[in-house]
Design an enzyme around this catalytic site. Structure first.
Site, PDB file in Angstrom:
ATOM      1  N   CYS A  38       0.849  -1.202   0.000  1.00 42.01           N
ATOM      2  CA  CYS A  38       0.000   0.000   0.000  1.00 42.01           C
ATOM      3  C   CYS A  38       0.879   1.244   0.000  1.00 42.01           C
ATOM      4  O   CYS A  38       1.995   1.242   0.511  1.00 42.01           O
ATOM      5  CB  CYS A  38      -0.897  -0.028   1.243  1.00 42.01           C
ATOM      6  SG  CYS A  38      -1.866   1.443   1.547  1.00 42.01           S
ATOM      7  N   SER A  40       0.671   3.692   1.845  1.00 41.23           N
ATOM      8  CA  SER A  40       1.006   4.114   3.211  1.00 41.23           C
ATOM      9  C   SER A  40       2.326   3.505   3.674  1.00 41.23           C
ATOM     10  O   SER A  40       3.072   4.116   4.429  1.00 41.23           O
ATOM     11  CB  SER A  40      -0.099   3.719   4.186  1.00 41.23           C
ATOM     12  OG  SER A  40      -1.286   4.371   3.845  1.00 41.23           O
ATOM     13  N   HIS A  43       4.913   5.740   2.399  1.00 40.67           N
ATOM     14  CA  HIS A  43       5.061   6.963   3.200  1.00 40.67           C
ATOM     15  C   HIS A  43       6.009   6.731   4.375  1.00 40.67           C
ATOM     16  O   HIS A  43       6.756   7.623   4.769  1.00 40.67           O
ATOM     17  CB  HIS A  43       3.709   7.432   3.746  1.00 40.67           C
ATOM     18  CG  HIS A  43       2.844   8.141   2.743  1.00 40.67           C
ATOM     19  ND1 HIS A  43       3.224   9.294   2.096  1.00 40.67           N
ATOM     20  CD2 HIS A  43       1.597   7.866   2.298  1.00 40.67           C
ATOM     21  CE1 HIS A  43       2.252   9.691   1.289  1.00 40.67           C
ATOM     22  NE2 HIS A  43       1.256   8.844   1.395  1.00 40.67           N
ATOM     23  N   HIS A  59       0.581  -3.390   6.612  1.00 42.01           N
ATOM     24  CA  HIS A  59      -0.571  -3.198   7.515  1.00 42.01           C
ATOM     25  C   HIS A  59      -1.869  -3.712   6.911  1.00 42.01           C
ATOM     26  O   HIS A  59      -2.928  -3.513   7.488  1.00 42.01           O
ATOM     27  CB  HIS A  59      -0.716  -1.696   7.814  1.00 42.01           C
ATOM     28  CG  HIS A  59      -0.962  -0.921   6.571  1.00 42.01           C
ATOM     29  ND1 HIS A  59       0.041  -0.502   5.739  1.00 42.01           N
ATOM     30  CD2 HIS A  59      -2.113  -0.539   5.971  1.00 42.01           C
ATOM     31  CE1 HIS A  59      -0.461   0.107   4.689  1.00 42.01           C
ATOM     32  NE2 HIS A  59      -1.781   0.083   4.800  1.00 42.01           N
ATOM     33  N   CYS A 165      -7.277  -3.058   4.368  1.00 42.80           N
ATOM     34  CA  CYS A 165      -6.985  -1.622   4.178  1.00 42.80           C
ATOM     35  C   CYS A 165      -7.794  -1.052   3.026  1.00 42.80           C
ATOM     36  O   CYS A 165      -8.762  -0.355   3.236  1.00 42.80           O
ATOM     37  CB  CYS A 165      -5.496  -1.345   3.984  1.00 42.80           C
ATOM     38  SG  CYS A 165      -5.168   0.419   3.773  1.00 42.80           S
TER      39      CYS A 165
END
Ligand code: CXF
Ligand code: ZN
Length: 365
Positions: A38, A40, A43, A59, A165
């Site tokens: 993902c 994220s 990031h 996650h 997610c």
């Protein structure tokens, strides 16, 4: 067991043999079966989101319970689970209100560790953090019981992982947060994993026109297969707001921004019809600022809001999303563009950043 470890931002992940301490009270040990790649995670990896190092990212995952620590009551060894990346203490004011994604009951403990503050993954004696306390790019993890949700056993692993997610966030944004009315017109900005699921959330809710916007034509083609009725390439169309109004008349009733930078936020707001509601869904770098016209907010009664994790309640919503998939009401197969072995995880990030995939999924042996 092997885990993909990030020692410093902007370095590749290193897949290393690690040790794992056993679960303590109210914790479970889980064998990872599949974990999605993902934005994220990226990031964290590029330093956009300051995180404790070293860390195992990841996650969005599903796995099988191997062992339960003392006091665990909601799952048992052999259960299939989807990870939730938000704590759920069940007692704080937000949990009591049913807004579990805002749980503050665990905010006293460090972000990459178990609730008692200890790290369970070790590499040559050095403690390794777990992203969102789950760190799913690892063959096994120990996590708090409240961060796994049991699901039916006939759900395939890779598809189950994505429920944790992008499916929950995108579908939930529409069905749980905005609660759009049947017949509403909708704009979805950004057609990656979250945006495609916002589109399917709109379809599930009986939306009328569903306009998809992205800067890549391959993403827009995919958006059509997920239910978009119209598409706009915002890289080549120099007035996307005008285009939205040509398609819808007054603008859209709801916009969902799966990107959330300053330009996409402006489009999400400006493309609204009077009375419309713009929802920020994607999580930007922490430094991003957006601007809106308060003048239009007042005279056109526009609403701007944000939703975290699609405002879902994982315990209640994950099993429902799984049923939707099993009943062919949600397309998750079409999100999985590629699968990888844990060893090839850096390739997964390269392909995600090149815009080649809706979702890549690490599949564990
Ligand atoms: C993120 C939000 C912060 C924790 C990890 C997951 N959301 C979606 O990708
Ligand atoms: Zn995610």
């Amino acid at each position: 067991m092997k885990a993909a470890v990030l020692f410093k931002p902007n370095e590749p992940l290193q897949v290393l043999e690690c040790e794992l301490d056993p679960p303590k009270a109210l914790e479970v040990r889980v064998k990872m079966k599949a974990a999605g790649v993902c934005q994220s995670d990226w990031h964290v990896m590029n330093g956009d989101w300051p995180s404790p190092m070293p860390i195992v990212p990841g996650h969005e995952a599903a796995g099988e319970i191997l062992e339960c620590g003392p006091g665990v009551t909601t799952v048992k060894p052999g259960d299939h689970v989807i990870f939730s990346f938000r704590p759920h203490c069940g007692r704080c004011r937000y949990c009591s209100q049913g807004r579990t994604v805002l749980c503050i009951g665990r905010s006293g403990s460090p972000p990459g560790a178990l609730y008692d503050g200890t790290l369970r993954i070790k590499h040559k004696g050095q403690g390794i953090n777990q992203m969102a306390r789950i760190g799913t790019f690892a063959e096994e993890v120990v996590v708090p019981e409240e961060m796994v949700v049991p699901i039916r056993k006939d759900m395939p692993w890779a598809q189950a992982a994505l429920v944790g997610c992008c499916v929950a966030t995108g579908v939930g944004a529409v069905t749980r947060h905005a609660k759009i009315e049947a017949g509403s017109t909708v704009l979805v900005i950004g057609c990656g994993g979250v945006g495609l699921n916002a589109i399917q959330g709109a379809v599930l809710s009986g939306a009328g026109k569903i306009v998809a916007a992205d800067i890549l034509d391959n993403k827009l083609e995919m958006a059509r297969t997920f239910g978009a009725t119209h598409t706009i390439n915002t890289a080549t169309d120099n007035d996307p707001v005008k285009k939205v109004k040509e398609i819808t008349g007054l603008g859209v009733d709801y916009s969902f921004d799966a990107v959330s930078n300053d330009r996409t936020q402006a489009l999400a707001f400006d493309a609204l019809a009077p009375g419309g509601h713009a929802v920020a869904v994607g999580i930007s770098a922490a430094t991003v600022r957006a601007s809106y016209s308060p003048f239009m907010m007042v005279f056109a009664e526009k609403t701007v809001s944000g939703t975290f994790y699609g405002s879902v309640r994982p315990d209640l919503d994950f099993p429902v999303l799984v049923d939707h998939y099993m009943n062919k009401r949600l397309n998750i197969d079409g999100l999985i563009s590629r699968t990888y072995k844990l060893q090839d995880i850096n390739d997964g990030f390269k392909r995600m950043m090149a815009g080649e995939v809706a979702r890549g999924v690490v599949v564990f042996e």
